[in-house]
Design an enzyme around this catalytic site. Structure first.
Site, PDB file in Angstrom:
ATOM      1  N   LYS A   1       2.569   2.555  -3.645  1.00  0.00           N
ATOM      2  CA  LYS A   1       2.890   1.138  -3.854  1.00  0.00           C
ATOM      3  C   LYS A   1       2.326   0.294  -2.718  1.00  0.00           C
ATOM      4  O   LYS A   1       1.914  -0.832  -2.918  1.00  0.00           O
ATOM      5  CB  LYS A   1       4.401   0.945  -3.942  1.00  0.00           C
ATOM      6  CG  LYS A   1       5.002   1.570  -5.171  1.00  0.00           C
ATOM      7  CD  LYS A   1       6.515   1.462  -5.149  1.00  0.00           C
ATOM      8  CE  LYS A   1       7.199   2.768  -5.390  1.00  0.00           C
ATOM      9  NZ  LYS A   1       7.969   3.272  -4.254  1.00  0.00           N
TER      10      LYS A   1
ATOM     11  N   LYS B   1      -4.490   8.392  -1.976  1.00  0.00           N
ATOM     12  CA  LYS B   1      -3.140   8.684  -2.469  1.00  0.00           C
ATOM     13  C   LYS B   1      -2.591   7.461  -3.217  1.00  0.00           C
ATOM     14  O   LYS B   1      -2.677   6.339  -2.704  1.00  0.00           O
ATOM     15  CB  LYS B   1      -2.230   9.008  -1.270  1.00  0.00           C
ATOM     16  CG  LYS B   1      -0.787   9.245  -1.671  1.00  0.00           C
ATOM     17  CD  LYS B   1       0.222   8.885  -0.577  1.00  0.00           C
ATOM     18  CE  LYS B   1       1.544   8.539  -1.214  1.00  0.00           C
ATOM     19  NZ  LYS B   1       2.615   8.057  -0.444  1.00  0.00           N
TER      20      LYS B   1
ATOM     21  N   LYS C   1       0.702   4.130   8.071  1.00  0.00           N
ATOM     22  CA  LYS C   1       1.016   2.734   7.781  1.00  0.00           C
ATOM     23  C   LYS C   1       0.470   1.819   8.871  1.00  0.00           C
ATOM     24  O   LYS C   1      -0.049   0.742   8.588  1.00  0.00           O
ATOM     25  CB  LYS C   1       2.521   2.544   7.579  1.00  0.00           C
ATOM     26  CG  LYS C   1       2.941   3.045   6.196  1.00  0.00           C
ATOM     27  CD  LYS C   1       4.381   2.805   5.869  1.00  0.00           C
ATOM     28  CE  LYS C   1       4.671   3.373   4.480  1.00  0.00           C
ATOM     29  NZ  LYS C   1       6.080   3.605   4.233  1.00  0.00           N
TER      30      LYS C   1
HETATM   31  P1  ADP Z   1       5.182   4.915  -2.463  1.00  0.00           P
HETATM   32  O1  ADP Z   1       4.257   5.671  -1.546  1.00  0.00           O
HETATM   33  O2  ADP Z   1       4.480   4.492  -3.692  1.00  0.00           O
HETATM   34  O3  ADP Z   1       5.905   3.775  -1.771  1.00  0.00           O
HETATM   35  P2  ADP Z   1       7.647   6.338  -2.260  1.00  0.00           P
HETATM   36  O4  ADP Z   1       7.375   6.464  -0.794  1.00  0.00           O
HETATM   37  O5  ADP Z   1       8.773   5.481  -2.677  1.00  0.00           O
HETATM   38  O6  ADP Z   1       6.293   5.903  -2.962  1.00  0.00           O
HETATM   39  O7  ADP Z   1       7.815   7.766  -2.867  1.00  0.00           O
HETATM   40  C1  ADP Z   1       8.831   8.181  -3.753  1.00  0.00           C
HETATM   41  C2  ADP Z   1       8.595   9.629  -4.115  1.00  0.00           C
HETATM   42  O8  ADP Z   1       7.372   9.746  -4.855  1.00  0.00           O
HETATM   43  C3  ADP Z   1       8.433  10.540  -2.896  1.00  0.00           C
HETATM   44  O9  ADP Z   1       9.025  11.795  -3.164  1.00  0.00           O
HETATM   45  C4  ADP Z   1       6.960  10.680  -2.733  1.00  0.00           C
HETATM   46  O10 ADP Z   1       6.595  11.869  -2.095  1.00  0.00           O
HETATM   47  C5  ADP Z   1       6.501  10.654  -4.191  1.00  0.00           C
HETATM   48  N1  ADP Z   1       5.151  10.132  -4.276  1.00  0.00           N
HETATM   49  C6  ADP Z   1       4.739   8.880  -3.984  1.00  0.00           C
HETATM   50  N2  ADP Z   1       3.427   8.753  -4.172  1.00  0.00           N
HETATM   51  C7  ADP Z   1       2.981   9.971  -4.571  1.00  0.00           C
HETATM   52  C8  ADP Z   1       1.701  10.493  -4.935  1.00  0.00           C
HETATM   53  N3  ADP Z   1       0.645   9.717  -4.924  1.00  0.00           N
HETATM   54  N4  ADP Z   1       1.628  11.774  -5.316  1.00  0.00           N
HETATM   55  C9  ADP Z   1       2.733  12.556  -5.352  1.00  0.00           C
HETATM   56  N5  ADP Z   1       3.960  12.127  -5.029  1.00  0.00           N
HETATM   57  C10 ADP Z   1       4.097  10.854  -4.650  1.00  0.00           C
END
Ligand code: ADP
Ligand code: TRP
Length: 326
Positions: free
Chosen positions: A193, A190, A111
């Site tokens: 959000k 990856k 980040k």
């Molecule tokens: P983001 O990265 O979009 O903010 P979060 O951190 O809220 O998502 O992640 C919520 C869940 O979704 C976590 O268990 C995270 O590992 C999974 N996750 C988020 N993005 C991915 C991805 N691109 N591939 C697989 N799992 C993901």
């Protein structure tokens, strides 16, 4: 019956990475496990400082999850900040974490590299996450691969606490999907959000189709074989059985395949799988009071467990000073 626990940040529309990385398994596991699931709005504070946006995102994330099948009557489903005991336990746990462990946290480093300003909340994010898991006795934690290191930090904290103060917390195990470990975004990185490259599950039809059409592809000539080591192939594979994946790989290898056709097919698969949930989502959207009521019931159930672990930790650390002293 195992206690399966996980959380998701309300930092934007829930997307395919969230679904295939974590939500789909949580929904499946609720049938045979003691499922604990929450929307981590305290964590989202590390990046969102807009009151209205955070509140809306929080409820929307809960509605999305319920529309996709998370059943609050079969699980304990709540909003993180409705059980503020996690903040007290975060402080308790902070005292047994070395800063080195946080310095090495890759999601924090990523980040920073993306240019996000690091506040102290972002830095100590893994301790709040450990607190989320340990305070509710989570045994199995379904997450995407990107969260593996955070679970390792949590395990380390639980070991150290138990070693220092006596058996108090359960040491959790991560549950990471073997295939589809990281869902790529439309730009090939990856899907996240925070990177603006997502395909939202409940976005409006036209704009979601546009996202599929803009999945990054290379400029390989139409009559040349195409690489399967690409976002387009990996995204399509999410919707396919092993045999179907092989067929798709053969199509990629056969000259003549058009990326545009594949993108349209992929969109059709997405729409066929997710559009049926839209009706339920619309219903919940119109009955928010029902969602809030279910979340309140969830936080009450979660509070009972949190209080019990917190009290054990307080006693173990000597904070319940009146006990055995008078
Ligand atoms: P983001 O990265 O979009 O903010 P979060 O951190 O809220 O998502 O992640 C919520 C869940 O979704 C976590 O268990 C995270 O590992 C999974 N996750 C988020 N993005 C991915 C991805 N691109 N591939 C697989 N799992 C993901
Ligand atoms: N850090 C996780 C993520 O970004 C979200 C999260 C917070 C979480 N607390 C948790 C996941 C506890 C599992 C268990 O995806």
């Amino acid at each position: 019956m195992k206690r399966v626990l996980s959380g998701i940040q309300p930092t934007g529309d829930l997307h395919l990475g969230n679904y295939f990385g974590m939500m789909s398994r949580m929904i499946k596991y609720q049938k045979e496990n003691d499922l604990f699931c929450f929307i981590v709005n305290y964590h989202a504070l590390t990046t969102i400082q807009d009151k209205k946006l955070l509140a809306e995102n929080t409820l929307n994330a809960a509605i999305d999850f319920m529309a996709l099948g998370l059943d609050p009557d079969r699980s304990t489903f709540w909003i993180q900040s409705d059980v503020p005991q996690v903040c007290e336990s975060t402080w308790l746990l902070s005292n047994i974490v070395n800063v080195g462990a946080l310095d090495r946290a890759t999601s924090y480093k990523d980040k920073l590299a993306k240019g996000l300003t690091a506040n102290v909340g972002l830095y100590s994010y893994p301790i709040l996450m450990a607190s989320d898991i340990l305070l509710f006795g989570g045994e199995i934690v379904p997450v995407g691969k990107d969260q593996k290191q955070h679970i390792e930090i949590t395990r380390d904290i639980a070991f150290r606490f138990n070693q220092t103060y006596g058996e108090t917390f359960i040491v959790p195990e991560p549950d990471i999907e073997k295939t589809n470990q990281l869902v790529p975004g439309i730009d090939g990185q990856k899907m996240s959000k925070s990177y603006g490259n997502t395909i939202p599950i409940f976005g409006d039809e036209k704009s979601v189709r546009k996202k599929f059409m803009s999945i990054v592809t290379d400029s390989t000539d139409i009559d040349k074989p195409k690489s399967i080591d690409t976002a387009l192939f990996q995204l399509y594979a999410l919707f396919l059985s092993d045999n179907e994946k092989e067929e798709l790989a053969n199509r990629f290898k056969t000259p003549g395949m058009r990326y545009g056709d594949i993108k349209q097919e992929l969109y059709d698969c997405f729409w066929a799988q997710f559009s049926p949930y839209r009706e339920k989502r619309d219903y919940l959207e119109k009955h928010k009071y029902h969602v809030i009521q279910k979340l309140n019931e969830g936080s009450q159930k979660a509070t009972v467990i949190a209080d019990s672990f917190l009290d054990k930790a307080r006693t173990a650390m000597g904070l319940n000073y009146g006990e055995n002293n008078v």
